[in-house]
Design a protein around this motif. Structure first.
Motif, PDB file in Angstrom:
ATOM      1  N   ALA A 192      31.910  58.386  62.384  1.00  0.00           N
ATOM      2  CA  ALA A 192      32.532  58.090  63.679  1.00  0.00           C
ATOM      3  C   ALA A 192      33.573  59.129  64.061  1.00  0.00           C
ATOM      4  CB  ALA A 192      33.160  56.699  63.657  1.00  0.00           C
ATOM      5  N   ARG A 193      34.345  59.599  63.088  1.00  0.00           N
ATOM      6  CA  ARG A 193      35.374  60.600  63.382  1.00  0.00           C
ATOM      7  C   ARG A 193      34.782  61.861  64.016  1.00  0.00           C
ATOM      8  NH1 ARG A 193      39.384  57.792  62.860  1.00  0.00           N
ATOM      9  NH2 ARG A 193      40.764  57.732  61.059  1.00  0.00           N
ATOM     10  N   LEU A 194      33.584  62.228  63.578  1.00  0.00           N
ATOM     11  CA  LEU A 194      33.025  63.525  63.965  1.00  0.00           C
ATOM     12  C   LEU A 194      31.924  63.417  65.010  1.00  0.00           C
ATOM     13  CD1 LEU A 194      32.882  65.205  60.429  1.00  0.00           C
ATOM     14  CD2 LEU A 194      34.649  65.417  62.179  1.00  0.00           C
ATOM     15  N   ALA A 195      31.716  62.240  65.581  1.00  0.00           N
ATOM     16  CA  ALA A 195      30.686  62.101  66.613  1.00  0.00           C
ATOM     17  C   ALA A 195      31.041  62.965  67.824  1.00  0.00           C
ATOM     18  CB  ALA A 195      30.560  60.642  67.037  1.00  0.00           C
ATOM     19  N   PRO A 196      30.064  63.671  68.399  1.00  0.00           N
ATOM     20  CA  PRO A 196      30.347  64.491  69.590  1.00  0.00           C
ATOM     21  C   PRO A 196      30.809  63.614  70.752  1.00  0.00           C
ATOM     22  CG  PRO A 196      28.189  65.013  68.643  1.00  0.00           C
ATOM     23  CD  PRO A 196      28.656  63.764  67.977  1.00  0.00           C
ATOM     24  N   GLN A 197      31.796  64.097  71.506  1.00  0.00           N
ATOM     25  CA  GLN A 197      32.359  63.278  72.581  1.00  0.00           C
ATOM     26  C   GLN A 197      31.343  62.958  73.674  1.00  0.00           C
ATOM     27  OE1 GLN A 197      34.453  65.831  71.124  1.00  0.00           O
ATOM     28  NE2 GLN A 197      34.936  63.994  69.951  1.00  0.00           N
ATOM     29  N   ASP A 198      30.371  63.840  73.887  1.00  0.00           N
ATOM     30  CA  ASP A 198      29.379  63.553  74.924  1.00  0.00           C
ATOM     31  C   ASP A 198      28.338  62.543  74.457  1.00  0.00           C
ATOM     32  OD1 ASP A 198      28.111  65.208  73.114  1.00  0.00           O
ATOM     33  OD2 ASP A 198      27.177  66.489  74.629  1.00  0.00           O
ATOM     34  N   LYS A 199      28.472  62.062  73.212  1.00  0.00           N
ATOM     35  CA  LYS A 199      27.568  61.033  72.702  1.00  0.00           C
ATOM     36  C   LYS A 199      28.329  59.761  72.330  1.00  0.00           C
ATOM     37  CE  LYS A 199      24.011  64.248  71.157  1.00  0.00           C
ATOM     38  NZ  LYS A 199      23.155  64.711  70.032  1.00  0.00           N
ATOM     39  N   ARG A 243      42.287  64.503  59.450  1.00  0.00           N
ATOM     40  CA  ARG A 243      43.435  64.595  60.357  1.00  0.00           C
ATOM     41  C   ARG A 243      43.020  65.018  61.763  1.00  0.00           C
ATOM     42  NH1 ARG A 243      45.581  66.337  55.428  1.00  0.00           N
ATOM     43  NH2 ARG A 243      47.447  65.173  54.776  1.00  0.00           N
ATOM     44  N   CYS A 244      41.755  64.961  62.028  1.00  0.00           N
ATOM     45  CA  CYS A 244      41.248  65.402  63.325  1.00  0.00           C
ATOM     46  C   CYS A 244      39.990  64.609  63.645  1.00  0.00           C
ATOM     47  CB  CYS A 244      40.944  66.904  63.301  1.00  0.00           C
ATOM     48  SG  CYS A 244      39.853  67.368  61.937  1.00  0.00           S
ATOM     49  N   GLY A 245      39.498  64.775  64.864  1.00  0.00           N
ATOM     50  CA  GLY A 245      38.308  64.050  65.286  1.00  0.00           C
ATOM     51  C   GLY A 245      38.665  62.888  66.194  1.00  0.00           C
ATOM     52  N   ASN A 246      37.842  61.857  66.173  1.00  0.00           N
ATOM     53  CA  ASN A 246      37.983  60.706  67.064  1.00  0.00           C
ATOM     54  C   ASN A 246      38.812  59.606  66.406  1.00  0.00           C
ATOM     55  OD1 ASN A 246      36.044  61.883  68.937  1.00  0.00           O
ATOM     56  ND2 ASN A 246      34.472  61.296  67.447  1.00  0.00           N
TER      57      ASN A 246
END
Length: 355
Positions: A113-120, A90-93
């Protein structure tokens, strides 16, 4: 006439804003068009995330950005929903794409994909099946026609590229005869051939495209023309992607008949609550579904500020969409508001994607 911002630029700015410290971000000069775009995307994303996750809130540190992944002028929505110790359910990208009558979330089947860091997370240089690739940490994801998938899962071809490389180099050398261009031309042609091998090109496809680069090519007609045009579009997209990857060019954005007025920073919540529920929006033959109505209303919200609409004018339109006031009531307060609205409507509906 102005252009939509290049999506890669918009996406990069979103990532930059997310990664900057709050104090530092507050020191930056405000970009009002960008702030309006983010406000619209976050309002749209909050409803889409509620449908997807069942969670109504949009927690602090969450964000959303409009990014045009298929370059049709109507932005897809990238959203990050924050939660402590996020489990990726229910969270992440999230990426929401309008397909047919509905928005579909297109990252859910991609591990990690849901948990990939936003700066990457970044946009790729290439398209596949009409959508730009995206980079999620070490993984490239590509469009399979319905959703994004790990690019490594797509089948690759082993092609004989000798004839293509010769024809490609000759065609580009004719365009750019300078001797010092030879190395770059060779690299461009090799890039295209390499990409053909990972984008489902068959040997017959490559041979036909190679023939089209020469003289006296007999262009397909009749029933074969549609298939040829699709093949040519894919090949041209590969060429553009190689130019983007090398820094030679950028993907051309979609053209809209934008207004040219300085934008005011606006709150779009009331308008975006009222607009998709209005009967004359829902019953338009190009719309006819709540999600398509939301897409149109998002476009109207982006376009009307370029016409010069104020917060007061936008709030009056929200009342109008809720059937609380009439055309005459609006005109009595500001005769320009409906003109702004009609210009934005014409721009959005003229380019609205088919089902």
């Amino acid at each position: 006439m102005r252009l939509f911002s290049r999506p890669a630029t918009a996406f990069a700015v979103a990532m930059l804003c997310l990664c900057l410290g709050t104090a530092h971000a507050q020191d930056l000069p405000e970009n009002i068009p960008w702030a309006n775009s983010v406000a619209i995307a976050e309002k749209m994303a909050s409803g889409l995330l509620e449908q997807k996750t069942g969670s109504k809130d949009f927690p602090a540190a969450s964000f959303a950005v409009a990014v045009d992944l298929n370059l049709d002028g109507f932005a897809e929505i990238f959203a990050y929903r924050h939660a402590p110790d996020c489990d990726g359910i229910r969270c992440g990208n999230f990426v929401f794409v309008l397909e047919g009558d509905s928005y579909h979330e297109v990252l859910g089947d991609i591990p990690g994909a849901r948990l990939a860091p936003q700066d990457k997370i970044a946009l790729g240089a290439f398209k596949r099946n009409g959508f730009l690739d995206m980079q999620f940490d070490q993984m490239t994801i590509s469009w399979d026609g319905k959703r994004y998938a790990d690019a490594s899962s797509f089948p690759a071809s082993s092609l004989d590229g000798g004839a293509f490389l010769t024809a490609c180099q000759k065609s580009k050398s004719n365009e750019q005869p300078a001797e010092d261009e030879a190395e770059r031309v060779n690299a461009e042609c090799q890039c295209q051939f390499n990409r053909f091998q990972v984008t489902s090109f068959t040997q017959a496809d490559l041979d036909m495209y190679t023939a089209s680069l020469g003289e006296n090519f007999d262009y397909p007609t009749g029933g074969k023309e549609i298939a040829w045009q699709a093949l040519l579009k894919n090949a041209e997209d590969v060429g553009t992607g190689c130019n983007v990857a090398s820094g030679k060019s950028q993907w051309p954005p979609a053209y809209f008949n934008h207004g040219d007025q300085p934008q005011q920073k606006l709150n779009f919540d009331h308008f975006l609550d009222a607009c998709p529920a209005q009967d004359f929006i829902l019953t338009n033959h190009k719309i006819e579904s709540p999600d398509r109505a939301l897409t149109l209303c998002g476009c109207l919200a982006r376009e009307m500020p370029t016409q010069g609409i104020s917060q007061e004018g936008l709030d009056l339109l929200a009342q109008y969409y809720r059937d609380e006031i009439s055309d005459a009531d609006i005109e009595a307060q500001d005769a320009d508001i409906l003109a702004f609205h009609d210009k934005a409507s014409e721009a959005c509906l003229s380019q609205f994607p088919a089902k």
